[in-house]
Design a protein around this motif. Structure first.
Motif, PDB file in Angstrom:
ATOM      1  N   ILE A  47     -11.438  -5.487   3.146  1.00  0.00           N
ATOM      2  CA  ILE A  47     -10.476  -6.640   2.969  1.00  0.00           C
ATOM      3  C   ILE A  47     -11.344  -7.866   3.651  1.00  0.00           C
ATOM      4  CG2 ILE A  47      -8.335  -7.680   3.203  1.00  0.00           C
ATOM      5  CD1 ILE A  47      -7.302  -5.133   2.708  1.00  0.00           C
ATOM      6  N   ASN A  66      -6.849  -7.605  -3.832  1.00  0.00           N
ATOM      7  CA  ASN A  66      -5.668  -6.733  -3.915  1.00  0.00           C
ATOM      8  C   ASN A  66      -6.480  -5.231  -3.942  1.00  0.00           C
ATOM      9  OD1 ASN A  66      -3.810  -4.942  -5.117  1.00  0.00           O
ATOM     10  ND2 ASN A  66      -2.995  -6.694  -6.124  1.00  0.00           N
ATOM     11  N   LEU A  67      -5.838  -4.710  -2.761  1.00  0.00           N
ATOM     12  CA  LEU A  67      -6.526  -3.228  -2.779  1.00  0.00           C
ATOM     13  C   LEU A  67      -5.902  -1.987  -3.607  1.00  0.00           C
ATOM     14  CD1 LEU A  67      -8.399  -1.986  -0.541  1.00  0.00           C
ATOM     15  CD2 LEU A  67      -6.568  -1.247   0.645  1.00  0.00           C
ATOM     16  N   THR A  68      -4.646  -2.340  -3.925  1.00  0.00           N
ATOM     17  CA  THR A  68      -4.121  -1.594  -5.045  1.00  0.00           C
ATOM     18  C   THR A  68      -4.812  -1.211  -6.382  1.00  0.00           C
ATOM     19  OG1 THR A  68      -1.864  -1.946  -4.127  1.00  0.00           O
ATOM     20  CG2 THR A  68      -1.872  -0.590  -5.812  1.00  0.00           C
ATOM     21  N   ARG A 114       7.812  -6.590 -13.831  1.00  0.00           N
ATOM     22  CA  ARG A 114       8.605  -7.031 -13.030  1.00  0.00           C
ATOM     23  C   ARG A 114       9.969  -6.853 -13.874  1.00  0.00           C
ATOM     24  NH1 ARG A 114       6.224 -12.089  -9.894  1.00  0.00           N
ATOM     25  NH2 ARG A 114       4.703 -11.067  -8.678  1.00  0.00           N
TER      26      ARG A 114
ATOM     27  N   GLY B  29       6.415 -11.059  -5.130  1.00  0.00           N
ATOM     28  CA  GLY B  29       5.102 -10.501  -5.383  1.00  0.00           C
ATOM     29  C   GLY B  29       4.894  -9.538  -4.088  1.00  0.00           C
ATOM     30  N   TYR B  31       5.594  -6.372  -4.231  1.00  0.00           N
ATOM     31  CA  TYR B  31       5.146  -5.106  -4.712  1.00  0.00           C
ATOM     32  C   TYR B  31       3.873  -4.971  -5.379  1.00  0.00           C
ATOM     33  CZ  TYR B  31       9.914  -4.583  -3.395  1.00  0.00           C
ATOM     34  OH  TYR B  31      11.058  -4.643  -2.690  1.00  0.00           O
ATOM     35  N   ASP B  32       3.228  -6.007  -5.459  1.00  0.00           N
ATOM     36  CA  ASP B  32       1.947  -6.172  -6.074  1.00  0.00           C
ATOM     37  C   ASP B  32       0.541  -5.447  -5.364  1.00  0.00           C
ATOM     38  OD1 ASP B  32       3.263  -7.584  -7.903  1.00  0.00           O
ATOM     39  OD2 ASP B  32       2.445  -9.721  -7.377  1.00  0.00           O
ATOM     40  N   ASP B  33       0.629  -5.382  -4.086  1.00  0.00           N
ATOM     41  CA  ASP B  33      -0.250  -4.570  -3.573  1.00  0.00           C
ATOM     42  C   ASP B  33       0.008  -3.898  -2.325  1.00  0.00           C
ATOM     43  OD1 ASP B  33      -2.948  -4.018  -2.622  1.00  0.00           O
ATOM     44  OD2 ASP B  33      -3.424  -5.866  -1.952  1.00  0.00           O
ATOM     45  N   PRO B  34       0.869  -2.796  -2.567  1.00  0.00           N
ATOM     46  CA  PRO B  34       1.363  -2.032  -1.392  1.00  0.00           C
ATOM     47  C   PRO B  34       0.169  -1.513  -0.522  1.00  0.00           C
ATOM     48  CG  PRO B  34       1.783  -0.901  -3.448  1.00  0.00           C
ATOM     49  CD  PRO B  34       1.159  -2.248  -3.717  1.00  0.00           C
ATOM     50  N   GLU B  35      -0.779  -0.934  -1.145  1.00  0.00           N
ATOM     51  CA  GLU B  35      -1.993  -0.422  -0.206  1.00  0.00           C
ATOM     52  C   GLU B  35      -2.698  -1.328   0.718  1.00  0.00           C
ATOM     53  OE1 GLU B  35      -5.518   2.417  -1.352  1.00  0.00           O
ATOM     54  OE2 GLU B  35      -3.677   2.180  -2.434  1.00  0.00           O
ATOM     55  N   GLY B  36      -2.898  -2.603   0.126  1.00  0.00           N
ATOM     56  CA  GLY B  36      -3.565  -3.498   0.890  1.00  0.00           C
ATOM     57  C   GLY B  36      -2.784  -4.139   1.995  1.00  0.00           C
ATOM     58  N   ASP B  37      -1.538  -4.317   1.642  1.00  0.00           N
ATOM     59  CA  ASP B  37      -0.516  -4.952   2.746  1.00  0.00           C
ATOM     60  C   ASP B  37      -0.655  -3.961   3.834  1.00  0.00           C
ATOM     61  OD1 ASP B  37       0.029  -7.255   1.146  1.00  0.00           O
ATOM     62  OD2 ASP B  37       1.724  -6.256   0.253  1.00  0.00           O
ATOM     63  N   GLN B  39      -2.834  -1.766   4.587  1.00  0.00           N
ATOM     64  CA  GLN B  39      -4.122  -2.179   5.495  1.00  0.00           C
ATOM     65  C   GLN B  39      -4.468  -3.341   6.187  1.00  0.00           C
ATOM     66  OE1 GLN B  39      -6.635   0.156   5.911  1.00  0.00           O
ATOM     67  NE2 GLN B  39      -6.029   1.756   4.403  1.00  0.00           N
ATOM     68  N   ARG B  40      -3.800  -4.380   5.861  1.00  0.00           N
ATOM     69  CA  ARG B  40      -3.882  -5.586   6.364  1.00  0.00           C
ATOM     70  C   ARG B  40      -3.344  -5.923   7.828  1.00  0.00           C
ATOM     71  NH1 ARG B  40      -5.596  -9.875   3.004  1.00  0.00           N
ATOM     72  NH2 ARG B  40      -5.612  -8.812   0.782  1.00  0.00           N
ATOM     73  N   LEU B  42      -4.052  -3.823  10.120  1.00  0.00           N
ATOM     74  CA  LEU B  42      -5.235  -3.610  10.726  1.00  0.00           C
ATOM     75  C   LEU B  42      -6.381  -4.549  11.183  1.00  0.00           C
ATOM     76  CD1 LEU B  42      -5.941   0.077   9.536  1.00  0.00           C
ATOM     77  CD2 LEU B  42      -4.364  -0.495  11.389  1.00  0.00           C
ATOM     78  N   ASP B  43      -5.970  -5.651  10.508  1.00  0.00           N
ATOM     79  CA  ASP B  43      -6.913  -6.683  10.604  1.00  0.00           C
ATOM     80  C   ASP B  43      -6.356  -7.528  11.841  1.00  0.00           C
ATOM     81  OD1 ASP B  43      -8.333  -9.228  10.125  1.00  0.00           O
ATOM     82  OD2 ASP B  43      -7.555  -9.408   8.257  1.00  0.00           O
ATOM     83  N   ARG B  45      -7.815 -10.704  12.862  1.00  0.00           N
ATOM     84  CA  ARG B  45      -8.079 -11.820  12.587  1.00  0.00           C
ATOM     85  C   ARG B  45      -6.701 -12.770  13.387  1.00  0.00           C
ATOM     86  NH1 ARG B  45      -9.855 -13.253   6.930  1.00  0.00           N
ATOM     87  NH2 ARG B  45      -8.820 -11.272   6.355  1.00  0.00           N
ATOM     88  N   GLU B  54      -0.781 -21.114   3.305  1.00  0.00           N
ATOM     89  CA  GLU B  54      -1.448 -21.714   2.271  1.00  0.00           C
ATOM     90  C   GLU B  54      -0.517 -22.554   1.471  1.00  0.00           C
ATOM     91  OE1 GLU B  54      -3.661 -18.697  -0.007  1.00  0.00           O
ATOM     92  OE2 GLU B  54      -4.382 -18.004   2.051  1.00  0.00           O
TER      93      GLU B  54
END
Lengths: 727, 57
Positions: A47, A66-68, A114, B29, B31-37, B39-40, B42-43, B45, B54
């Motif tokens: 990422i 988007n990792l999912t 949704r 949104g 629930y759009d990317d549960p896996e990425g959230d 992992q993030r 561990l970032d 930055r 943004e």
């Protein structure tokens, strides 16, 4: 950048998107949103490296991965093309594929998802609140307290059912009007009837009200629906949106004037210009120019074919070296591409609609629900000597207990678990029933070019040439865009070779490259042109003065090809190779992979014929292929897989898409599908057993709302846990 | 039993609060990317200072 002028906007469907979207409130953005599929990402490191790298890229406002979904969305200025992003990602070490950001279906899919999730949420919260009150009733509250609690429950349950139950009511109504009977009919009847009887009981201060059971039923069924929906939607959108390889446009030549037109507007007799690297948009005859043509996607041939004035070319082929003027003989509907599409449509309509195990279970089970409860009503009405209220109560209790809570979860839970696991390994399932069909497969047919091999040539005998030949070859090869030349140049550079000082290099389209080196004529190209003896293998020929050298090539195996063939053979599947390529190339590959059953020079019809012959003998065939020549076979096969690098027509025709380069998930998928089918069967049996135990209890009139709630939750949880056992 | 007059509205209110929170997260949104959230986290930055907001979302 010439590409930017030829291509339409990066978001072709944006103009078509309905203005009614809620998003329309936001100001229109001049910037483009690009979507790129990146199947290789898996961790926090991916990422941050991708996002940080793209943030530094000129013209990119923001990038989010988007990792999912393994999907990168980029907000960029209008000039940025997906190809630029893909090139950049490839430098970082990630394979990437362009996706069409603008398709309406995706926003539609997201909206539907949704919407379903919101209904799940509403029914979930309502269920919890009603349960709070119900526990008090079960614990012994009676009299006015119980009635009050029942009424408050009704107050929560009625609006919840009206909102969250809509998907079932709508489907039931649709089925009813079409004269069909599906699961949603009995479910809707059960929900509405139970709600009304419970309300009636509460008003008459009766002992039993089933509000929590109704809402719980809706909740669990919606969870099943949502899982089912998500498995289908994620796959469908990704497969659809991997953008089309071909731009349906052509350059028309009219009195020496070039103009870009849609392919559909071309008519026979007109002349189109096809630049090197471009895809030939029509069937036609070469009017002027010499070149070589890559027919791999149409026929599976790895070697380019020479084309000059008078030669016929077909739509879908790629022009490699020189510009060609082509007189159109057939465009649009009459072209060979379209005839292929017709063959696909025929094959698809011939494939009988597959009824899934869930559909079969539902078809067997759906009628029993109303029949059982109606029988209970009649019998109890008769036994009790006309006690309508008692008979109704028992009928409702058996209705709600027989309702297939676990049945609704049994299949989607397993499919979700399996497709999630396979997605992480790099395989996307487009069709929910594909997993079941895959489990039945006993024969696997592979295509060669682009499927078992990468479709890119690799030099095989570089070390057999003297240093001077190598450096001259490198100098000449770097001047050509021919795939063999480029592969040679790349391999030689990797070896650390340096180009010789060859002067006056010119490319003779269709023949090769020539130049002067130390006062001698040097040529790299076809055997007759350089004056060499043709080799039996694919080769590029180098002539330095009178001495000639042959650089032979082989097609690089796709990673995991050897393993997948071995694994499938170990699983007892018969593996076949059917290719449109020439005999020698197919024989060589079959020998390398240990496939004894192979067929070369097969036309698209031959492939489809081979499959229907096998089907006729009672075999179930898995077809793995990528080319246009495979599409008919892909749609004729029992189940089919294509790599992401395949033409969109092939991807559309197949049931699963391989996201990465690696072929090994295919064997994994075959194995996983068997386990998944076993779990599905177990789940169906489990939910049937719950019914066998508890339906008699309901029919004999012993069921209470507590029982109903208990049975529903325990059976739903047990099928879900069983699905998660999937390895 | 008079306490019910308070407890029931309170439990209903809390339920509605939970539902509203859920709908809010859904609209945003989350629930759009549960896996990425996951992992993030561990970032490294934004360990020192939060990520600048943004303009969209």
């Amino acid at each position: 950048m010439s590409l930017a002028t030829v291509r339409p906007s990066a978001c072709p469907a944006c103009e078509a998107a309905p203005a009614a979207e809620a998003l329309a409130a936001r100001a229109p953005q001049p910037d483009a949103r690009l979507l790129v599929s990146v199947p290789g990402v898996h961790c926090a490191g991916c990422i941050s490296s991708i996002e940080q790298d793209l943030a530094r890229m000129e013209g990119v406002n923001s990038a989010r991965l988007n990792l999912t979904l393994k999907r990168l969305s980029i907000d960029a200025r209008a000039g940025i093309e997906p190809q630029d992003i893909i090139a950049r990602l490839e430098r970082l070490g990630y394979d990437a594929y362009e996706m069409d950001a603008g398709t309406i279906s995706m926003t539609e899919t997201q909206r539907q998802g949704r919407d379903l999730l919101m209904r799940v949420g509403v029914s979930g919260f309502a269920m919890m609140n009603i349960m709070l009150l119900s526990v008090a009733v079960w614990a012994g509250a009676d009299g006015p307290t119980r009635d009050l609690f029942h009424l408050i429950s009704a107050l929560i349950a009625i609006p919840t059912v009206a909102f969250a139950g809509q998907p079932f009511f709508r489907n039931a109504w649709k089925a009813l009007r079409a004269g069909r009977m599906d699961m949603d009919g009995p479910i809707s009847v059960a929900i509405i009837l139970t709600l009304f009887i419970s309300l009636y009981e509460s008003l008459l201060s009766g002992a039993h009200a089933y509000f929590e059971a109704v809402v719980m039923l809706i909740f669990f069924l919606l969870v099943g629906r949502y899982l089912d929906f998500r498995a289908r939607a994620a796959a469908r959108s990704a497969a659809q949106e991997l953008a089309a390889l071909e731009v349906p446009r052509a350059i028309r030549l009219e009195d020496g004037q070039e103009s870009t037109v849609n392919v559909t507007d071309l008519a026979a007799g007109e002349v189109v210009l096809v630049r090197p690297g471009g895809r030939i948009p029509v069937d036609g005859v070469v009017l002027e120019g010499q070149s070589e043509i890559d027919r791999a996607l149409l026929t599976g041939e790895t070697l380019p074919v020479y084309a000059a004035t008078g030669h016929a070319v077909s739509a879908g082929e790629v022009n490699l070296t020189g510009p060609l003027q082509v007189r159109v003989t057939a465009a649009g509907k009459d072209s060979s591409l379209h005839r292929m599409a017709d063959l696909v449509a025929n094959a698809e309509s011939a494939r009988t609609r597959y009824t899934t195990i869930a559909q079969r279970a539902a078809a067997a089970y759906a009628p029993t629900i109303p029949i059982l409860s109606f029988a209970a009503f009649i019998v109890w009405y008769w036994i009790s000597g006309g006690d309508l209220r008692l008979a109704l109560n028992i009928a409702v209790a058996s209705l709600i207990i027989t309702c297939p809570c676990a049945l609704g979860l049994a299949v989607p839970a397993v499919v979700t678990a399996a497709s999630g696991k396979l997605f992480r390994k790099g395989l996307l399932i487009k069709d929910g029933s594909a997993l079941e069909r895959l489990a039945e497969v006993d024969t696997v047919i592979f295509d060669k070019t682009g499927t078992l091999t990468m479709g890119t040539p690799v030099p095989t005998n570089l070390d057999q040439h003297p240093a001077e030949a190598v450096s001259v070859a490198l100098a000449l090869a770097e001047a050509s865009s021919h795939p063999l030349a480029q592969a040679l140049a790349l391999a030689l550079r990797d070896q650390g070779a340096t180009p010789a000082a060859v002067e006056a290099i010119t490319e003779q389209a269709g023949y090769g490259v020539e130049g002067d080196w130390q006062g001698r004529r040097v040529r790299l190209g076809r055997a007759p042109w350089v004056g060499a003896e043709p080799h039996s293998m694919t080769a590029a020929y180098l002539a330095i003065g009178d001495t000639t050298h042959a650089f032979t090539f082989t097609d690089q195996l796709r990673p995991g090809a050897v393993e997948v063939v071995q694994a499938l053979q170990a699983q007892g599947k018969s593996v076949r190779l059917i290719s449109g390529d020439v005999l020698a190339a197919v024989q060589d590959l079959a020998a390398r992979l240990g496939i004894s059953d192979w067929q070369a020079e097969a036309l698209p019809q031959d492939k489809a014929q081979a499959i229907s012959d096998l089907h006729g003998q009672g075999h179930k065939v898995l077809m793995v292929g990528d080319g246009l020549n495979d599409t008919v076979a892909l749609s004729a096969a029992h189940v089919s897989i294509s790599p992401a690098s395949a033409l969109d027509a092939a991807r559309a025709a197949s049931d699963m898409v391989l996201l990465g380069r690696d072929l090994s998930p295919v064997a994994e998928a075959v194995r996983m599908s068997k386990t998944a089918l076993k779990r599905i069967r177990e789940n169906l049996w489990q939910s049937a057993i719950y019914n066998v135990i508890f339906v008699p209890i309901a029919l004999f009139g012993f069921a209470t709302p507590l029982w109903a709630a208990f049975v529903m939750s325990i059976s739903s949880i047990s099928v879900t846990l069983n699905a998660l056992r999937l390895k | 039993m008079e306490v019910l007059a308070i407890l029931i509205p309170v439990s209903l209110f809390l339920g509605f609060l939970g539902l509203a929170a859920f709908l809010w997260t859904l609209r945003k949104g989350m629930y759009d990317d549960p896996e990425g959230d996951g992992q993030r986290i561990l970032d490294t930055r934004y360990d020192d200072k939060p990520k600048p907001v943004e303009r969209d979302e």
